[in-house]
Design a protein around this motif. Sequence first.
Motif, short mmCIF file in Angstrom:
data_model
loop_
_atom_site.label_atom_id
_atom_site.label_comp_id
_atom_site.label_asym_id
_atom_site.label_seq_id
_atom_site.Cartn_x
_atom_site.Cartn_y
_atom_site.Cartn_z
N PRO A 73 0.82 -1.21 0.00
CA PRO A 73 0.00 0.00 0.00
C PRO A 73 0.85 1.26 0.00
N ARG A 74 0.36 2.26 -0.72
CA ARG A 74 1.00 3.57 -0.71
C ARG A 74 0.36 4.38 0.42
N VAL A 75 1.18 4.77 1.38
CA VAL A 75 0.66 5.39 2.59
C VAL A 75 1.28 6.77 2.79
N LEU A 76 0.44 7.72 3.21
CA LEU A 76 0.91 9.03 3.63
C LEU A 76 0.64 9.15 5.13
N GLU A 77 1.69 9.43 5.89
CA GLU A 77 1.51 9.74 7.31
C GLU A 77 1.83 11.21 7.53
N ALA A 127 4.86 5.03 10.67
CA ALA A 127 5.32 4.78 9.30
C ALA A 127 6.22 3.55 9.24
N LEU A 128 7.13 3.44 10.17
CA LEU A 128 8.08 2.32 10.17
C LEU A 128 7.38 1.00 10.49
N SER A 129 6.39 1.04 11.37
CA SER A 129 5.63 -0.17 11.67
C SER A 129 4.84 -0.62 10.45
N LEU A 130 4.23 0.30 9.73
CA LEU A 130 3.47 -0.06 8.53
C LEU A 130 4.38 -0.61 7.44
N ALA A 131 5.57 -0.05 7.33
CA ALA A 131 6.52 -0.56 6.34
C ALA A 131 6.96 -1.97 6.69
N ARG A 132 7.27 -2.19 7.96
CA ARG A 132 7.77 -3.50 8.38
C ARG A 132 6.66 -4.55 8.37
N GLU A 133 5.49 -4.21 8.84
CA GLU A 133 4.44 -5.22 9.03
C GLU A 133 3.54 -5.40 7.82
N ALA A 134 3.38 -4.35 7.00
CA ALA A 134 2.46 -4.44 5.87
C ALA A 134 3.16 -4.25 4.53
N GLY A 135 4.48 -4.07 4.54
CA GLY A 135 5.20 -3.85 3.30
C GLY A 135 4.83 -2.55 2.63
N ALA A 136 4.33 -1.59 3.43
CA ALA A 136 3.86 -0.32 2.88
C ALA A 136 5.03 0.54 2.40
N ARG A 137 4.74 1.31 1.37
CA ARG A 137 5.66 2.35 0.92
C ARG A 137 5.10 3.67 1.44
N VAL A 138 5.83 4.29 2.36
CA VAL A 138 5.28 5.39 3.13
C VAL A 138 6.02 6.70 2.86
N THR A 139 5.24 7.74 2.67
CA THR A 139 5.76 9.11 2.71
C THR A 139 5.28 9.68 4.04
#
Length: 286
Positions: free
Chosen positions: A122-126, A135-147
């Motif tokens: 998922p492309r995520v904006l925080e 942001a780091l939790s979403l990247a690690r747990e959901a493979g999210a690409r976060v801005t």
Amino acid sequence: MPNEELWTVQRTLAWCTEYLERHGDEHPSRSAEWLMSNATGMSRVELYAFYDKPLSMAERDVLRQTLRRRAAGEPLQYVTGEAAFRHIIVRTAPGVLIPRPETELLVELAIAHAKGEGLGEPRVLEVGCGTGCVALSLAREAGARVTATDISEQAVACARRNAEVLELSKLVQIVQTDCAKGVEGPFDMLVSNPPYIPTAVMEGLSREVLGFEPALALDGGADGLDFFNRLLGVARELLAPGGFFACELHETCLEEARRRAEASGLRNVQVYADLAGKPRFLSALR
């Protein structure tokens, strides 16, 4: 501090606990354990496995310094320089909001949505990332690409450092900006733990919070929804159709926030409680 012959882990822990209790620490035993772990490099579990271990002079010096800071009311996370959040440890710094356990549920909501929609990356904006813990939790747990954005230079530096330490810099981009100014979408999800405490409520916060944490990350204006109003505009502008919006808010603000979200055109607006049963989170779809 204890006499020379009493400088073992066990006896020093007991003395530190009593000292912190006298100085008003609400959780003196826990604080003593964290300070001891910080000084010795041992985990809290290891402390109890090595009760009779004597402390070195260097360990004593570190413990003295951090004990004074904690007794003066400085948050434990600033004293030790780190905080636990979900499955990660993030570094903290004065001037950057300390992660709260409640905010872990914000991550839960986002992950549940991503899984339900089958969003593999998922492309995520925080907005308002602080230490970067969400942001780091979403990247690690959901493979999210976060801005992830924050207006604070201190917060951006802290979040970037955490991304590097956790080896997530390729998935998480930290941007210093006001709200989401200059950020280009679209995104699948927008998440935020914004400043949301009503100004009148700020006066009743603990000395730890008022004396050390940044008001910029806490004060949400008269009704607690100043920043939330801006987030509604970000959701309309940067979320893809069907995109998911989740936000943490003060318990007194959720019903008004629901009304404003619905009036802004968002749909399927939901309110969720925190672990204490208080209304704390709002989610919606664009």
